[in-house]
Design a protein around this motif. Structure first.
Motif, PDB file in Angstrom:
ATOM      1  N   ALA A 211     -63.954 -70.755  49.058  1.00  0.00           N
ATOM      2  CA  ALA A 211     -63.359 -72.041  49.320  1.00  0.00           C
ATOM      3  C   ALA A 211     -62.468 -72.585  48.347  1.00  0.00           C
TER       4      ALA A 211
ATOM      5  N   GLN B  21     -63.855 -60.851  54.333  1.00  0.00           N
ATOM      6  CA  GLN B  21     -64.159 -62.323  53.795  1.00  0.00           C
ATOM      7  C   GLN B  21     -65.296 -62.939  54.557  1.00  0.00           C
ATOM      8  N   CYS B  22     -65.660 -62.283  55.459  1.00  0.00           N
ATOM      9  CA  CYS B  22     -67.015 -62.737  56.504  1.00  0.00           C
ATOM     10  C   CYS B  22     -68.349 -61.718  56.526  1.00  0.00           C
TER      11      CYS B  22
ATOM     12  N   SER C 283     -70.609 -70.072  57.946  1.00  0.00           N
ATOM     13  CA  SER C 283     -69.867 -70.439  59.637  1.00  0.00           C
ATOM     14  C   SER C 283     -70.641 -70.381  60.572  1.00  0.00           C
TER      15      SER C 283
ATOM     16  N   CYS D 291     -68.817 -66.308  55.109  1.00  0.00           N
ATOM     17  CA  CYS D 291     -67.854 -66.042  54.547  1.00  0.00           C
ATOM     18  C   CYS D 291     -67.740 -66.645  53.286  1.00  0.00           C
TER      19      CYS D 291
ATOM     20  N   SER E  73     -65.113 -67.733  51.944  1.00  0.00           N
ATOM     21  CA  SER E  73     -64.259 -69.244  52.149  1.00  0.00           C
ATOM     22  C   SER E  73     -65.361 -70.293  52.569  1.00  0.00           C
ATOM     23  N   ASP E  74     -66.555 -69.912  52.852  1.00  0.00           N
ATOM     24  CA  ASP E  74     -67.435 -71.077  53.194  1.00  0.00           C
ATOM     25  C   ASP E  74     -68.122 -71.666  51.964  1.00  0.00           C
TER      26      ASP E  74
ATOM     27  N   SER F  59     -60.097 -64.294  57.144  1.00  0.00           N
ATOM     28  CA  SER F  59     -60.839 -64.856  58.409  1.00  0.00           C
ATOM     29  C   SER F  59     -60.508 -66.357  58.868  1.00  0.00           C
ATOM     30  N   VAL F  60     -59.883 -66.916  57.867  1.00  0.00           N
ATOM     31  CA  VAL F  60     -59.425 -68.217  58.144  1.00  0.00           C
ATOM     32  C   VAL F  60     -58.118 -68.255  58.578  1.00  0.00           C
TER      33      VAL F  60
ATOM     34  N   TYR G 185     -54.087 -71.436  54.365  1.00  0.00           N
ATOM     35  CA  TYR G 185     -55.347 -71.964  54.077  1.00  0.00           C
ATOM     36  C   TYR G 185     -55.153 -73.333  53.147  1.00  0.00           C
ATOM     37  N   GLN G 186     -56.046 -74.414  53.801  1.00  0.00           N
ATOM     38  CA  GLN G 186     -55.851 -75.545  52.927  1.00  0.00           C
ATOM     39  C   GLN G 186     -54.369 -76.073  52.819  1.00  0.00           C
TER      40      GLN G 186
END
Length: 426
Positions: A113, A123-124, A143, A167, A169-170, A239-240, A244-245
């Motif tokens: 993240a 990623q997940c 997620s 993920c 990214s979580d 996976s996002v 991103y951001q």
């Protein structure tokens, strides 16, 4: 020689990279000693595979090498570490792979993240490869939270599979560091988190799952330098949504991966960046030509039933600057008219176009007996009719190594490929 007439045209083909690697790895005695001076430890499995083979010239040749010595080989590429028995992308798995003679180790690269790079195959995949679901404070950030399986109360038939999605990214890098790696698996019938995490196939093991140390990408680089191996990072598909951001683009992600090798002082000849995304490969070649020169195009097109390899197609890839393609094993082999394993049209055309090839992934399918019946034939689907025991894998490897001349082969248990590479002096 099992190669077709078309393969005979390849006899004189030796690309600059392949020839240079071969010359650089031979000692004064003319033998291929890899880049390590210390003999490696292969364990019993390669010898079991040789004993399991059908009688013939290949088995005879491999039996001549049983006394070793064995050395590290760049032909033997570690796939995610040594995940046949160790949790993937963990320090313990990487160290085991290096001990088994893998000359190149892989870190699949995803981001957290806070946009820090870590080694994860997807990623997940944290819900199937780590203990994140057993940590309530982190599981709450997933997620998709854990959802138990549901069964018909009358028939007992499962009507809903247990599921979750967690993920990288979580969570932040600091939170990622608190996780432990486990064998990649989940139990679709689980009614609890503990049951869900307990799904390792019986042909693998949980013996080494108690201490799976996760790694950042930078930490993997430092470890690989210490182990004296080359490196092949795979940039995983996000996976996002990207950017991103707001400002983290795909190109920024791809460049960040290369920049961590530069920061660690790792030269471009030691790195083989990989991606299923052709645009990533072309970006590396343009943005960082030295590192991009050894970029590997992971060819997922072969999973499309409509895909037909052609010489023109591979020539087009070469014209764009692609030098190395890496499809799954099944795309490189076929059964010839006599039912024997032989190079496929894909292999023939790729080599005729001047491309090098890397294959994946040896020792990924599990036991070969009942391969088709149990639905594990993905890696050998084009030749599974000719395979009925574990020793048959060396027949496939021999076609890859000697008939096609691949640069290397990814393996979930590098010792098996290291044995073959040393014996055949590849």
């Amino acid at each position: 020689m099992r190669a077709s007439a078309k393969m005979a045209a390849l006899a004189g083909l030796c690309t600059l990279m392949a020839c240079a690697a071969s010359a650089g790895e031979r000692g004064a005695d003319g033998k291929n000693h890899g880049r390590a001076r210390d003999a490696v430890q292969l364990g019993p499995r390669p010898f079991y595979l040789v004993q399991d083979m059908d009688e013939g010239e290949l088995k005879d040749a491999l039996e001549q090498c049983t006394s070793g010595p064995f050395y590290k080989s760049d032909f033997s590429i570690s796939h995610r570490g040594a995940p046949l028995q160790f949790p993937e992308h963990t320090r313990e798995g990487y160290e085991a792979a290096a001990r088994m003679g893998a000359g190149i180790l892989e870190c699949d690269v995803s981001f957290t993240a806070d946009r820090e790079l870590v080694c994860r195959h997807s990623q997940c995949d944290l819900h199937t490869t780590t203990d994140i679901l057993a940590k309530p404070e982190l599981a709450a950030k997933c997620s998709e939270p854990f959802s138990p399986a549901e069964f018909d109360p009358i028939s007992g038939e499962r009507i809903k599979t247990a599921s979750a999605q967690c993920c990288t990214s979580d969570i932040t890098l600091q939170e990622f560091r608190t996780l432990r790696g486990k064998m990649e698996a989940s139990n679709p019938d689980a009614s609890t988190v503990a049951q869900y995490l307990d799904g390792t196939p019986d042909w693998r093991t949980d013996l080494y799952s108690g201490s799976g140390t996760l790694m950042t990408h930078a930490e993997s680089i430092a470890l690989f330098k210490q182990l004296g191996v080359k490196m092949t990072p795979e940039l995983k598909a996000p996976s996002v949504a990207m950017p991103y951001q707001g400002d983290y683009t795909q190109q920024a992600y791809a460049q960040q991966m290369i920049d961590e090798y530069k920061a660690a002082g790792v030269g471009p000849r030691e790195v083989f960046p990989q991606s299923f995304n052709l645009d990533d490969v072309l970006f590396w070649q343009q943005a960082d030509p030295l590192y991009g020169r050894q970029a590997v195009y992971l060819d997922g097109r072969v999973d499309d039933p409509a895909f037909e390899p052609s010489l023109e197609d591979f020539q087009n890839l070469a014209a764009q600057g692609v030098r190395i393609v890496a499809p799954p094993i099944f795309a490189l082999v076929r059964l010839d008219e006599s039912g024997r394993i032989a190079p496929s049209d894909y292999a023939i055309y790729a080599r005729l176009a001047g491309l090098d090839i890397i294959a994946w992934s040896f020792e990924r399918a599990g036991p070969i007996e009942n391969l088709v019946e149990e639905g594990r034939q993905y890696y050998y689907q084009s030749v599974s009719e000719a395979m009925n025991k574990d020793g048959d894998m060396y027949e496939v490897l021999d076609v890859l190594g000697r008939d096609i001349g691949v640069l290397g082969v990814f393996s979930d248990w590098p010792a098996s490929v290291s044995y073959y590479a040393n014996c055949m002096k590849l």
